[in-house]
Design an enzyme around this catalytic site. Sequence first.
Site, PDB file in Angstrom:
ATOM      1  N   LYS A  82      33.948  53.028 -11.696  1.00 25.87           N
ATOM      2  CA  LYS A  82      34.411  53.748 -10.509  1.00 25.87           C
ATOM      3  C   LYS A  82      35.818  54.285 -10.729  1.00 25.87           C
ATOM      4  O   LYS A  82      36.668  53.605 -11.302  1.00 25.87           O
ATOM      5  CB  LYS A  82      34.372  52.816  -9.298  1.00 25.87           C
ATOM      6  CG  LYS A  82      34.595  53.490  -7.955  1.00 25.87           C
ATOM      7  CD  LYS A  82      34.375  52.478  -6.832  1.00 25.87           C
ATOM      8  CE  LYS A  82      34.673  53.049  -5.463  1.00 25.87           C
ATOM      9  NZ  LYS A  82      34.456  52.042  -4.400  1.00 25.87           N
ATOM     10  N   SER A 156      31.858  53.490  -0.565  1.00 28.42           N
ATOM     11  CA  SER A 156      32.561  54.466  -1.368  1.00 28.42           C
ATOM     12  C   SER A 156      32.115  54.521  -2.822  1.00 28.42           C
ATOM     13  O   SER A 156      32.508  55.431  -3.556  1.00 28.42           O
ATOM     14  CB  SER A 156      34.065  54.188  -1.323  1.00 28.42           C
ATOM     15  OG  SER A 156      34.380  52.929  -1.892  1.00 28.42           O
ATOM     16  N   SER A 180      31.414  48.858   0.329  1.00 31.94           N
ATOM     17  CA  SER A 180      31.377  50.007  -0.584  1.00 31.94           C
ATOM     18  C   SER A 180      30.452  49.862  -1.772  1.00 31.94           C
ATOM     19  O   SER A 180      30.182  50.841  -2.464  1.00 31.94           O
ATOM     20  CB  SER A 180      32.791  50.318  -1.085  1.00 31.94           C
ATOM     21  OG  SER A 180      33.589  50.796  -0.032  1.00 31.94           O
TER      22      SER A 180
END
Length: 461
Positions: A82, A156, A180
């Site tokens: 990420k 996210s 997330s």
Amino acid sequence: MTEPVPNWVGATAKQIARGVRRGDTSATQVVADHLEHIGSRDPLIGAFRVVRGGEAATEAEKVDEQHDLTRLPLAGVPVAVKENTAIAGLPTWNGSAAARGPIAEADHEVVRRLRGAGAVVVATSRMPELGLWAVTDDEDGPTRNPWDLTRTPGGSSGGAAAAVSAGLVPLAHGNDGFGSLRIPAACCGLVGLKPGRGVVPPPPESDGWFGMAEHGLLSTTVADAAIGFAVLAGRDSAKLTEPSGLRVAVSTRSPVSGIAADAPNRDAVTAASRLLIAGGHTAVAKDPVYPVSLGLRGLATWFGASWTEVSNRGLEIGALQRRNRRHIRLGKIATRRGYAREADREAWRDRSIAFFADNGVDLLLTPALAATPPAADGWSGRSWSANMLASMRYAPFAAPWNLAALPALVVPVGVRPDGLPLAVQLVGPPGSEMTLLAVAGQFELAAPWQRHAPSVFPAVR
């Protein structure tokens, strides 16, 4: 799209690592296969910010050159990281150019552990700016759900989930501050585990998120999730022991007043309850008590986390997306007035732990989502209130367990009438990560799910 995919695309991380260790293939070949697949599919999905083509090929060669591959549980496995997590030699994007950090001098510890286990970082995955929302898009465009390209993959860690669901990588790193990891896992039909506090090295911004954020991985199988968890947690074994005779509290009550799970998500909980009973467990109807104050504390903490991160990093608020500017300013007010209190979070943690002991239950089963994922497009340009309502209306079930710092896992259990995946959430007391994975493994054996999105990737192993 019916054309065949390269040999190792679609294989699990466990299959790839075993093949590389045995000499059935090489890390170089596996990575080449995945880079080819990324080149053809990611333009449709927008999962990645940066693809490390040449660097990944070099890393794969180094894996192949190692003399003892038997000690590498992820030998040759392509992974994505990420974009808010440091990778040496790359800027840390944090979801937009305005939030981008400098080029990292060293890997974050979880990246170091993945590489130490033999994984090859092929790309960085996209996220919404500062990781604040349950949708993933920015000025460059949206990240799309491979199951339905008009829908969001969640957030996210939306880029990570989209990448795994489309077979771009078998395993993707993400982190979970308010759902997330678990929200994208539910949106994309994946396994997503948020570890409890202190189990995996935290994100460097964990103080800004008040210690609620945890690193984890997204995968298509429970076996891959267990291997990945063991690597991140620094454990030698990923072996799961089949549990028996657990008492599981079952609740469809929403933590957010006025928001309820829709019929497909309630049906998912019913289906999961049947799987529990078939696996020799007991399912009992029992709702956690979500006080009204919990929602207010949660909002204050969400706001305050954004302000603290922006303040600590010296970001220019005016350069950020307008949906985030208001969020951050509310966070400044919440922080200065003392609304985001650690004592409140610890009180909720104590109350959550007591829920298991007081009711004689081992785990809690809830819906993963309340509704179908929203449309993919345009959220970065919409108002703060539009983003708030969208995120809260479809994904209210995750955040309480960040506030409580308890382990929680999302596992697929079917498909919605609209063709998108269905999932449920399992929550446990501290130290229950392996139990959560083991129960999810029972679900997988009893009711296997479609591992990849059929609209993008019809060939499934």
